[in-house]
Design a protein around this motif. Structure first.
Motif, PDB file in Angstrom:
ATOM      1  N   GLN A  99       0.838  -1.207   0.000  1.00  0.00           N
ATOM      2  CA  GLN A  99       0.000   0.000   0.000  1.00  0.00           C
ATOM      3  C   GLN A  99       0.871   1.256   0.000  1.00  0.00           C
ATOM      4  O   GLN A  99       0.608   2.211  -0.716  1.00  0.00           O
ATOM      5  CB  GLN A  99      -0.948   0.002   1.206  1.00  0.00           C
ATOM      6  CG  GLN A  99      -1.883   1.194   1.228  1.00  0.00           C
ATOM      7  CD  GLN A  99      -2.795   1.273   0.002  1.00  0.00           C
ATOM      8  OE1 GLN A  99      -3.390   0.286  -0.405  1.00  0.00           O
ATOM      9  NE2 GLN A  99      -2.886   2.445  -0.602  1.00  0.00           N
ATOM     10  N   GLU A 155       1.362   4.413  -2.898  1.00  0.00           N
ATOM     11  CA  GLU A 155       1.370   5.848  -2.592  1.00  0.00           C
ATOM     12  C   GLU A 155       2.658   6.510  -3.103  1.00  0.00           C
ATOM     13  O   GLU A 155       2.626   7.643  -3.599  1.00  0.00           O
ATOM     14  CB  GLU A 155       1.220   6.058  -1.086  1.00  0.00           C
ATOM     15  CG  GLU A 155      -0.141   5.626  -0.568  1.00  0.00           C
ATOM     16  CD  GLU A 155      -0.197   5.474   0.948  1.00  0.00           C
ATOM     17  OE1 GLU A 155       0.803   5.794   1.641  1.00  0.00           O
ATOM     18  OE2 GLU A 155      -1.240   5.019   1.441  1.00  0.00           O
ATOM     19  N   ILE A 193      -1.598  -7.654   0.301  1.00  0.00           N
ATOM     20  CA  ILE A 193      -2.879  -7.124  -0.164  1.00  0.00           C
ATOM     21  C   ILE A 193      -3.634  -8.234  -0.881  1.00  0.00           C
ATOM     22  O   ILE A 193      -3.062  -8.964  -1.689  1.00  0.00           O
ATOM     23  CB  ILE A 193      -2.661  -5.932  -1.127  1.00  0.00           C
ATOM     24  CG1 ILE A 193      -2.042  -4.760  -0.376  1.00  0.00           C
ATOM     25  CG2 ILE A 193      -3.969  -5.514  -1.767  1.00  0.00           C
ATOM     26  CD1 ILE A 193      -1.823  -3.541  -1.252  1.00  0.00           C
ATOM     27  N   GLU A 202      -8.343  -5.992  -3.523  1.00  0.00           N
ATOM     28  CA  GLU A 202      -7.707  -4.687  -3.325  1.00  0.00           C
ATOM     29  C   GLU A 202      -6.776  -4.356  -4.492  1.00  0.00           C
ATOM     30  O   GLU A 202      -6.739  -3.221  -4.960  1.00  0.00           O
ATOM     31  CB  GLU A 202      -6.916  -4.659  -2.015  1.00  0.00           C
ATOM     32  CG  GLU A 202      -7.781  -4.606  -0.776  1.00  0.00           C
ATOM     33  CD  GLU A 202      -6.931  -4.686   0.474  1.00  0.00           C
ATOM     34  OE1 GLU A 202      -6.686  -3.623   1.080  1.00  0.00           O
ATOM     35  OE2 GLU A 202      -6.509  -5.797   0.839  1.00  0.00           O
ATOM     36  N   LEU A 214      -6.965  -1.179  -7.057  1.00  0.00           N
ATOM     37  CA  LEU A 214      -5.829  -0.282  -7.280  1.00  0.00           C
ATOM     38  C   LEU A 214      -5.513  -0.169  -8.772  1.00  0.00           C
ATOM     39  O   LEU A 214      -5.258   0.923  -9.284  1.00  0.00           O
ATOM     40  CB  LEU A 214      -4.595  -0.762  -6.518  1.00  0.00           C
ATOM     41  CG  LEU A 214      -4.613  -0.567  -5.019  1.00  0.00           C
ATOM     42  CD1 LEU A 214      -3.454  -1.314  -4.369  1.00  0.00           C
ATOM     43  CD2 LEU A 214      -4.564   0.911  -4.665  1.00  0.00           C
TER      44      LEU A 214
END
Length: 146
Positions: free
Chosen positions: A78, A82, A111, A115, A119
């Motif tokens: 995650q 970012e 993940i 998910e 993304l």
């Protein structure tokens, strides 16, 4: 072609490999297969182009100006997402016609697949980018010419 001064290296090797210099085991790795020996710009983003805040490790710029963002990560996927998002927002040429490629090499992938699919959909819609997340070494072949 954009210029990143002391943060870039021009390569035309058959294989261009980038690793995380801070990683002890070097398991997270990206290998670009460049069979036509095209001229590829390898840009060190982390602590060179972007020195403050979150950022990905590398940006490769292919001869057609296509951008390839690379984050070599431990287990926090995650956070890697970012980091790539921030790099795109700061560095992208905003060439709407070119699809950006974003690769995250992780030592493990915590993940779940739903998910990851969400993304990937977000990256496609927001950045015109394809997101790839894989454990260990990632290989990608660029077939273009120099």
């Amino acid at each position: 072609m954009r210029n990143f001064a002391e943060c870039e290296t021009i390569k035309s090797d058959t294989y261009i490999v980038v690793t995380d210099p801070g990683s002890r085991n070097k398991r997270s790795k990206f290998r670009l297969h460049n069979p036509n020996r095209a001229t590829i710009k390898v840009v060190q983003v982390d602590d060179c182009v972007i020195k403050d805040g979150i950022r990905c490790d590398y940006l490769l710029i292919l001869p057609n100006e296509q951008e390839v963002y690379i984050e070599l990560k431990g287990s926090n996927v995650q956070h890697a997402v970012e980091q790539i998002e921030r790099a795109i927002e700061v560095l992208s040429c905003n060439c709407k016609s070119l699809i950006k490629l974003c690769f995250i090499s992780s030592t493990r992938c915590p993940i779940n697949s739903t998910e990851i699919q969400n993304l990937k959909k977000k990256f496609k819609q927001k950045y015109n980018a394809k997101l790839f997340i894989k454990n260990g070494e990632i290989s990608y072949t660029y077939e273009g010419n120099s």
